[in-house]
Design a protein around this motif. Structure first.
Motif, PDB file in Angstrom:
ATOM      1  N   MET A  11      24.810  38.063  26.566  1.00 27.22           N
ATOM      2  CA  MET A  11      24.104  38.621  26.240  1.00 27.22           C
ATOM      3  C   MET A  11      22.977  38.690  24.994  1.00 27.22           C
ATOM      4  SD  MET A  11      27.703  41.424  26.516  1.00 27.22           S
ATOM      5  CE  MET A  11      28.928  41.601  27.780  1.00 27.22           C
ATOM      6  N   ASN A  12      22.368  38.885  24.535  1.00 30.65           N
ATOM      7  CA  ASN A  12      21.887  38.828  23.644  1.00 30.65           C
ATOM      8  C   ASN A  12      22.133  39.449  22.015  1.00 30.65           C
ATOM      9  OD1 ASN A  12      20.792  42.002  23.180  1.00 30.65           O
ATOM     10  ND2 ASN A  12      19.373  41.339  24.547  1.00 30.65           N
ATOM     11  N   GLU A  13      21.392  39.115  21.451  1.00 31.81           N
ATOM     12  CA  GLU A  13      22.598  39.523  20.141  1.00 31.81           C
ATOM     13  C   GLU A  13      22.593  41.301  19.648  1.00 31.81           C
ATOM     14  OE1 GLU A  13      22.009  39.310  15.452  1.00 31.81           O
ATOM     15  OE2 GLU A  13      21.323  38.306  16.718  1.00 31.81           O
ATOM     16  N   ALA A  14      21.933  41.784  20.118  1.00 30.89           N
ATOM     17  CA  ALA A  14      22.196  43.218  20.478  1.00 30.89           C
ATOM     18  C   ALA A  14      23.313  43.754  21.196  1.00 30.89           C
ATOM     19  CB  ALA A  14      20.826  43.656  20.191  1.00 30.89           C
ATOM     20  N   GLN A  15      22.891  43.296  22.304  1.00 28.44           N
ATOM     21  CA  GLN A  15      23.808  43.725  23.806  1.00 28.44           C
ATOM     22  C   GLN A  15      25.718  43.105  22.992  1.00 28.44           C
ATOM     23  OE1 GLN A  15      22.154  41.121  26.554  1.00 28.44           O
ATOM     24  NE2 GLN A  15      21.192  42.865  27.510  1.00 28.44           N
ATOM     25  N   LYS A  16      25.449  41.436  23.197  1.00 28.44           N
ATOM     26  CA  LYS A  16      27.035  40.835  21.890  1.00 28.44           C
ATOM     27  C   LYS A  16      27.526  42.246  21.352  1.00 28.44           C
ATOM     28  CE  LYS A  16      30.154  37.811  22.199  1.00 28.44           C
ATOM     29  NZ  LYS A  16      31.348  37.962  22.091  1.00 28.44           N
ATOM     30  N   GLN A  17      26.845  42.668  20.345  1.00 32.01           N
ATOM     31  CA  GLN A  17      27.267  43.743  19.102  1.00 32.01           C
ATOM     32  C   GLN A  17      27.555  44.787  19.321  1.00 32.01           C
ATOM     33  OE1 GLN A  17      23.551  44.080  17.059  1.00 32.01           O
ATOM     34  NE2 GLN A  17      24.457  42.267  15.488  1.00 32.01           N
ATOM     35  N   THR A  18      27.148  45.143  20.620  1.00 34.77           N
ATOM     36  CA  THR A  18      27.574  46.239  21.316  1.00 34.77           C
ATOM     37  C   THR A  18      28.481  45.985  21.781  1.00 34.77           C
ATOM     38  OG1 THR A  18      25.364  47.363  21.398  1.00 34.77           O
ATOM     39  CG2 THR A  18      26.126  48.176  22.987  1.00 34.77           C
ATOM     40  N   TYR A  19      28.545  45.085  22.640  1.00 31.35           N
ATOM     41  CA  TYR A  19      29.602  44.917  23.897  1.00 31.35           C
ATOM     42  C   TYR A  19      31.215  44.262  22.214  1.00 31.35           C
ATOM     43  CZ  TYR A  19      32.551  42.070  26.734  1.00 31.35           C
ATOM     44  OH  TYR A  19      34.291  41.515  27.219  1.00 31.35           O
ATOM     45  N   ASP A  20      30.986  43.821  21.812  1.00 27.17           N
ATOM     46  CA  ASP A  20      32.038  43.584  20.851  1.00 27.17           C
ATOM     47  C   ASP A  20      32.787  44.872  20.079  1.00 27.17           C
ATOM     48  OD1 ASP A  20      31.898  40.742  21.512  1.00 27.17           O
ATOM     49  OD2 ASP A  20      30.810  40.223  19.398  1.00 27.17           O
ATOM     50  N   GLU A  21      31.958  45.669  19.939  1.00 29.98           N
ATOM     51  CA  GLU A  21      31.813  46.720  19.666  1.00 29.98           C
ATOM     52  C   GLU A  21      33.156  47.786  20.321  1.00 29.98           C
ATOM     53  OE1 GLU A  21      30.228  51.475  17.932  1.00 29.98           O
ATOM     54  OE2 GLU A  21      28.985  49.789  16.887  1.00 29.98           O
ATOM     55  N   ALA A  22      32.525  48.340  21.374  1.00 29.07           N
ATOM     56  CA  ALA A  22      33.830  48.477  22.106  1.00 29.07           C
ATOM     57  C   ALA A  22      34.687  47.834  22.724  1.00 29.07           C
ATOM     58  CB  ALA A  22      33.158  48.737  23.388  1.00 29.07           C
ATOM     59  N   VAL A  23      34.553  46.626  22.503  1.00 25.97           N
ATOM     60  CA  VAL A  23      35.995  46.313  22.688  1.00 25.97           C
ATOM     61  C   VAL A  23      36.638  46.535  21.444  1.00 25.97           C
ATOM     62  CG1 VAL A  23      37.138  43.755  22.805  1.00 25.97           C
ATOM     63  CG2 VAL A  23      35.066  44.514  23.989  1.00 25.97           C
ATOM     64  N   ALA A  24      36.480  45.986  20.395  1.00 23.55           N
ATOM     65  CA  ALA A  24      37.317  45.984  19.026  1.00 23.55           C
ATOM     66  C   ALA A  24      37.841  47.591  18.719  1.00 23.55           C
ATOM     67  CB  ALA A  24      36.554  46.112  17.486  1.00 23.55           C
ATOM     68  N   GLY A  25      36.829  48.714  19.870  1.00 23.02           N
ATOM     69  CA  GLY A  25      37.862  50.156  19.515  1.00 23.02           C
ATOM     70  C   GLY A  25      39.105  50.058  20.353  1.00 23.02           C
ATOM     71  N   LYS A  26      39.623  51.834  20.048  1.00 25.08           N
ATOM     72  CA  LYS A  26      40.507  52.811  21.043  1.00 25.08           C
ATOM     73  C   LYS A  26      40.714  51.644  22.517  1.00 25.08           C
ATOM     74  CE  LYS A  26      41.034  56.147  17.913  1.00 25.08           C
ATOM     75  NZ  LYS A  26      40.469  57.607  17.699  1.00 25.08           N
ATOM     76  N   ARG A  27      39.850  51.709  23.554  1.00 31.20           N
ATOM     77  CA  ARG A  27      39.941  52.027  24.722  1.00 31.20           C
ATOM     78  C   ARG A  27      40.555  49.823  24.872  1.00 31.20           C
ATOM     79  NH1 ARG A  27      34.634  54.117  24.960  1.00 31.20           N
ATOM     80  NH2 ARG A  27      34.589  55.729  26.748  1.00 31.20           N
ATOM     81  N   GLY A  28      40.142  48.597  23.772  1.00 35.11           N
ATOM     82  CA  GLY A  28      40.286  47.638  23.857  1.00 35.11           C
ATOM     83  C   GLY A  28      39.204  47.065  24.790  1.00 35.11           C
ATOM     84  N   SER A  29      38.845  47.914  25.142  1.00 40.29           N
ATOM     85  CA  SER A  29      37.759  46.315  26.538  1.00 40.29           C
ATOM     86  C   SER A  29      36.588  47.921  26.707  1.00 40.29           C
ATOM     87  CB  SER A  29      39.000  46.535  28.038  1.00 40.29           C
ATOM     88  OG  SER A  29      38.363  48.262  28.120  1.00 40.29           O
ATOM     89  N   ALA A  30      35.165  47.077  27.287  1.00 40.42           N
ATOM     90  CA  ALA A  30      34.794  47.613  27.268  1.00 40.42           C
ATOM     91  C   ALA A  30      34.295  48.665  28.841  1.00 40.42           C
ATOM     92  CB  ALA A  30      32.652  46.530  27.582  1.00 40.42           C
TER      93      ALA A  30
END
Length: 181
Positions: A11-30
């Motif tokens: 992933m590029n930087e923007a994709q990785k930031q979005t991915y990491d935010e999702a993983v850190a959220g309530k779902r715990g995964s993308a």
């Protein structure tokens, strides 16, 4: 699968930031569709935030919100969406008979008037492209204006999810067979 899904290392930087935010959220995964949406990182970020809100922060418990999601998955014959949300509906306490009826395109029998109203609103949104005045009035009386707005949000968001999963032909986990025909 029509689309190569990126691993975090690709992933590029923007994709990785979005991915990491999702993983850190309530779902715990993308969530699965987000992996396709990452081709538009800003869209993925906003859509995933909306999905998290609709999944975890509506006025409805999962037993009720999953009705709108299952009606949407069935409307679009979204195999992956059905697979994922049937499990969540069962975990949330939705009667398996109601789930089977939605799957088989039969109108379920509901003990809870709110559950019936959510089903009726979701069906009308998908099949009638809106709500008649009597259904709207009854929905507002039973669910409140916020409830009607959130059911519309659930149906709209999971329409986008279903379209994404169907367009890119997301498969079920190994060994799983779709219940939808």
């Amino acid at each position: 699968m029509r689309l190569k899904l990126l691993s975090p290392g690709e992933m590029n930087e923007a994709q990785k930031q979005t991915y990491d935010e999702a993983v850190a959220g309530k779902r715990g995964s993308a969530p699965a569709p987000m992996m396709a949406w990452l081709n538009s990182p800003e869209m993925a970020r906003h859509a995933t935030r909306l999905g998290e809100m609709l999944r975890f922060n509506t006025i409805f418990p999962p037993k009720l919100s999953e009705i709108a999601i299952l009606v949407t998955a069935r409307h679009f014959t979204a195999h992956y969406e059905w697979f994922a949300h049937k499990r969540l509906a069962l975990k949330g306490g939705l009667d398996p008979k109601i789930i089977d009826d939605i799957r088989d395109r039969r109108t379920p029998e509901f003990d809870d008037p709110k559950a019936r109203m959510i089903y009726d609103v979701a069906k009308s949104l998908h099949e009638g492209h809106g709500l008649s005045q009597p259904l709207y009035d009854e929905a507002v009386a039973r669910l409140g204006e916020r409830g009607v707005v959130e059911i519309i949000g659930l149906c709209g968001y999971y329409t986008m999810v279903s379209m994404t999963l169907n367009t890119f032909e997301f498969g079920l986990p190994d060994g799983e067979v779709s219940e939808l025909a």
